[in-house]
Design an enzyme around this catalytic site. Structure first.
Site, mmCIF file in Angstrom:
data_model
loop_
_atom_site.group_PDB
_atom_site.id
_atom_site.type_symbol
_atom_site.label_atom_id
_atom_site.label_comp_id
_atom_site.label_asym_id
_atom_site.label_seq_id
_atom_site.Cartn_x
_atom_site.Cartn_y
_atom_site.Cartn_z
ATOM 1 N N ASP A 20 54.519 29.173 44.610
ATOM 2 C CA ASP A 20 53.270 29.516 43.944
ATOM 3 C C ASP A 20 52.841 28.255 43.165
ATOM 4 O O ASP A 20 53.654 27.345 42.969
ATOM 5 C CB ASP A 20 53.545 30.696 43.001
ATOM 6 C CG ASP A 20 52.458 30.878 41.973
ATOM 7 O OD1 ASP A 20 51.292 30.987 42.362
ATOM 8 O OD2 ASP A 20 52.784 30.892 40.759
ATOM 9 N N ASP A 22 50.123 27.998 39.967
ATOM 10 C CA ASP A 22 49.971 28.149 38.509
ATOM 11 C C ASP A 22 51.203 28.765 37.871
ATOM 12 O O ASP A 22 51.642 29.844 38.275
ATOM 13 C CB ASP A 22 48.763 29.044 38.194
ATOM 14 C CG ASP A 22 47.443 28.306 38.353
ATOM 15 O OD1 ASP A 22 47.365 27.148 37.927
ATOM 16 O OD2 ASP A 22 46.501 28.898 38.906
ATOM 17 N N ARG A 29 46.181 26.018 35.653
ATOM 18 C CA ARG A 29 44.989 25.165 35.815
ATOM 19 C C ARG A 29 45.156 23.762 35.234
ATOM 20 O O ARG A 29 44.181 23.097 34.923
ATOM 21 C CB ARG A 29 43.729 25.859 35.237
ATOM 22 C CG ARG A 29 43.306 27.131 35.892
ATOM 23 C CD ARG A 29 42.796 26.944 37.329
ATOM 24 N NE ARG A 29 41.572 26.149 37.394
ATOM 25 C CZ ARG A 29 41.502 24.923 37.922
ATOM 26 N NH1 ARG A 29 42.575 24.350 38.450
ATOM 27 N NH2 ARG A 29 40.370 24.292 37.963
ATOM 28 N N ARG A 152 38.934 29.445 27.672
ATOM 29 C CA ARG A 152 39.858 30.118 28.601
ATOM 30 C C ARG A 152 41.057 30.686 27.833
ATOM 31 O O ARG A 152 41.409 31.852 27.973
ATOM 32 C CB ARG A 152 40.297 29.102 29.660
ATOM 33 C CG ARG A 152 41.621 29.357 30.343
ATOM 34 C CD ARG A 152 41.960 28.228 31.287
ATOM 35 N NE ARG A 152 41.166 28.323 32.500
ATOM 36 C CZ ARG A 152 41.482 29.069 33.571
ATOM 37 N NH1 ARG A 152 42.605 29.770 33.581
ATOM 38 N NH2 ARG A 152 40.712 29.108 34.620
ATOM 39 N N ASP A 227 56.110 32.958 39.690
ATOM 40 C CA ASP A 227 56.321 33.500 38.332
ATOM 41 C C ASP A 227 55.810 34.930 38.172
ATOM 42 O O ASP A 227 56.322 35.675 37.359
ATOM 43 C CB ASP A 227 55.663 32.596 37.270
ATOM 44 C CG ASP A 227 54.145 32.640 37.349
ATOM 45 O OD1 ASP A 227 53.605 32.431 38.446
ATOM 46 O OD2 ASP A 227 53.504 32.916 36.314
HETATM 47 O O1 M1P Z 1 46.651 31.067 40.918
HETATM 48 C C1 M1P Z 1 46.457 32.127 40.043
HETATM 49 C C2 M1P Z 1 44.976 32.349 39.772
HETATM 50 O O2 M1P Z 1 44.410 31.172 39.207
HETATM 51 C C3 M1P Z 1 43.088 31.282 38.798
HETATM 52 O O3 M1P Z 1 43.005 32.292 37.830
HETATM 53 P P1 M1P Z 1 42.382 32.078 36.365
HETATM 54 O O4 M1P Z 1 41.251 31.124 36.485
HETATM 55 O O5 M1P Z 1 41.995 33.464 35.953
HETATM 56 O O6 M1P Z 1 43.502 31.546 35.497
HETATM 57 C C4 M1P Z 1 42.169 31.705 39.922
HETATM 58 O O7 M1P Z 1 41.906 30.606 40.761
HETATM 59 C C5 M1P Z 1 42.731 32.867 40.700
HETATM 60 O O8 M1P Z 1 42.014 33.008 41.907
HETATM 61 C C6 M1P Z 1 44.194 32.688 41.031
HETATM 62 O O9 M1P Z 1 44.710 33.850 41.618
#
Ligand code: M1P
Length: 265
Positions: A20, A22, A29, A152, A227
């Site tokens: 995965d 994030d 991000r 955010r 995670d």
């Molecule tokens: O990878 C997990 C998620 O990351 C983003 O979510 P958020 O902007 O809410 O933190 C999005 O790109 C989402 O599509 C993705 O599942």
């Protein structure tokens, strides 16, 4: 960079390791650390590697393609949008489209409902891009996707008690029960919407296409590190899939530790 052995010549045979993105390879991000990039490169000299993320390709390029490196050169397989878009050794594989599957009429009803609902929401801050239309899914954000980093983080904190996303997801599940859609909260400010079955397991369809010289499926072992492996998390389905050896991690530091231990790096 050391020469990369062809897929079927890596020392650990018949195996692919998927990650995965994030909170597994990078903070949410944010860019990957130099230590993580080195680990991936070391791992790739032993075994085939790939990532499977909910986000679209441009976000993974920003997070993993540090200093402008093309992210498709760092992994054997890249699976943005759960594998609805896919690359093998830098080459794009055929992709599947959300809109073709769902159809314009249903999508119009869904997006109109969501935009009305968000327009009427009373939340501390709203920005822009409340629906992001992607190839394999749509992503819905009550605050809007172009919130700043601070906005955010503030929304994420706020939503832990306000449960804006959970409430909307519940309403959508009820309202559009016959649309065959999955609503999945995977990040901090948004949730993803895609046809049932198009969760992260979708990427296994591509993995199963890798064949040996006899035409048999090459990968007999698929590892996955993620995670959000708890029920309701967007890693749950692939983590618990019988075809997969699942590894649950807390954060990128934990991924570093577990991968080093597991693959002797
Ligand atoms: O990878 C997990 C998620 O990351 C983003 O979510 P958020 O902007 O809410 O933190 C999005 O790109 C989402 O599509 C993705 O599942």
């Amino acid at each position: 960079m050391a020469e990369i052995l062809p897929i079927q010549e890596r020392p650990i045979k018949n195996t692919i390791v998927l990650f995965d993105v994030d909170e597994t390879l990078t903070p949410a991000r944010r860019p990957a650390s130099p230590e993580m990039l080195k680990l991936l490169s070391d791992l790739r000299s032993k075994v085939v590697i790939g990532y499977v993320g909910g986000s679209d390709f441009s976000k993974q390029q920003e997070q993993l393609g540090v200093d402008g490196v093309n992210v498709t050169t760092l992994f054997d397989y890249c699976f943005p949008e759960n594998g609805l878009t896919a690359f093998r050794l830098g080459e794009k594989l055929p992709s599947t489209s959300f809109i073709q599957h769902v159809g314009e009429e249903k999508y119009k009803k869904l997006s109109t409902f969501i935009l009305h609902y968000i327009a009427d929401l009373d939340i501390p801050v709203k920005r822009g891009t409340f629906i992001e239309f992607r190839n394999g899914m749509i992503n819905v954000s009550p605050i809007g996707r172009n919130a700043s980093l601070q906005e955010r983080l503030d929304f994420w904190e706020y939503d832990k008690t306000a449960k804006v996303r959970e409430t909307l997801v519940e309403i959508l599940r009820r309202e559009f029960a016959d649309f065959g859609l999955t609503f999945s909260i995977g990040g901090q400010i948004s949730f993803d919407v895609f046809p049932n079955g198009w969760d992260k397991r979708y990427c296994l369809n591509h993995v199963e296409q890798e064949k040996d010289s006899q035409g048999n499926q090459y990968f007999t072992k698929v590892h996955f590190f993620g995670d959000k492996t708890m029920e309701g998390g967007n890693d749950f389905e692939i983590y618990t899939d019988p075809r997969v050896v699942g590894h649950s991690v807390q954060n990128p530091e934990d991924t570093l530790k577990q991968v080093k231990e597991h693959f002797g790096l």
